[in-house]
Design a protein around this motif. Structure first.
Motif, mmCIF file in Angstrom:
data_model
loop_
_atom_site.group_PDB
_atom_site.id
_atom_site.type_symbol
_atom_site.label_atom_id
_atom_site.label_comp_id
_atom_site.label_asym_id
_atom_site.label_seq_id
_atom_site.Cartn_x
_atom_site.Cartn_y
_atom_site.Cartn_z
ATOM 1 N N ILE A 124 0.897 -1.225 -0.095
ATOM 2 C CA ILE A 124 -0.018 -0.087 -0.318
ATOM 3 C C ILE A 124 0.925 1.115 -0.184
ATOM 4 O O ILE A 124 1.820 1.474 0.838
ATOM 5 N N THR A 125 0.548 2.499 -0.875
ATOM 6 C CA THR A 125 1.432 3.401 -0.631
ATOM 7 C C THR A 125 0.362 5.063 0.292
ATOM 8 O O THR A 125 -0.417 4.291 -0.254
ATOM 9 N N ALA A 126 0.654 5.197 1.130
ATOM 10 C CA ALA A 126 0.131 6.242 1.472
ATOM 11 C C ALA A 126 1.265 7.651 1.251
ATOM 12 O O ALA A 126 2.128 7.390 1.327
ATOM 13 N N LYS A 127 0.458 9.141 1.615
ATOM 14 C CA LYS A 127 1.231 9.806 2.164
ATOM 15 C C LYS A 127 0.755 10.848 3.851
ATOM 16 O O LYS A 127 -0.259 10.509 3.706
ATOM 17 N N VAL A 128 2.528 10.799 3.714
ATOM 18 C CA VAL A 128 1.868 11.619 5.355
ATOM 19 C C VAL A 128 2.392 12.838 5.021
ATOM 20 O O VAL A 128 3.392 13.617 4.514
#
Length: 141
Positions: free
Chosen positions: A70-74
């Motif tokens: 999974i790719t996520a943005k923080v």
């Protein structure tokens, strides 16, 4: 003028109370939702600027759950490429957070604007009433 002032004041107080109830309800919902966040170890893939904003950065991270990557943005800059960092997220979600309190803060960022209409109406009204009451006082010499 006094009737209009009282009506405006009553409407502003009513609006402010409704806005406060909405704010408190949303805050309670966000607090409850923050309890479902899980701490996950994620690998930093890169840092990029937020679209349309010059001083905002977001870190792109990836983590594995159920044999899926999974790719996520923080929001913010967190580590160098390849570093392993801890983020808080709902597994499978496209957004991550520094902590549960960062989730709450980011979820509630626009809600104080609910009180802006009340301030824009009531403050000039109070100033006008104050100025009118000073102009009707008899001058003593």
């Amino acid at each position: 003028m006094k009737a209009l002032a009282w009506i405006t004041t009553a409407l502003c107080i009513t609006y402010g109370a409704i806005a406060l109830i909405i704010y408190q309800t949303k805050h309670a919902d966000v607090l409850e939702e923050s309890k479902s966040l899980r701490e996950i170890e994620a690998k930093v893939e890169g840092v990029q600027r937020c679209p349309g904003k010059s001083l905002c950065y977001q870190t792109i991270v990836s983590y594995q759950t159920n044999d899926k990557v999974i790719t996520a943005k923080v929001l913010g800059e967190h580590g160098k490429d390849g570093a392993i960092i801890s983020i808080w997220t709902k597994p499978g979600a496209p957004k991550g957070y520094d902590s549960p309190s960062a989730f709450i803060e980011q979820s509630m960022v626009f809600f104080p604007l609910f009180f802006l209409p009340t301030a824009l109406i009531i403050l000039p009204l109070l100033l006008a009433l104050q100025g009118k009451s000073e102009s009707t006082k008899p001058s003593s010499q």
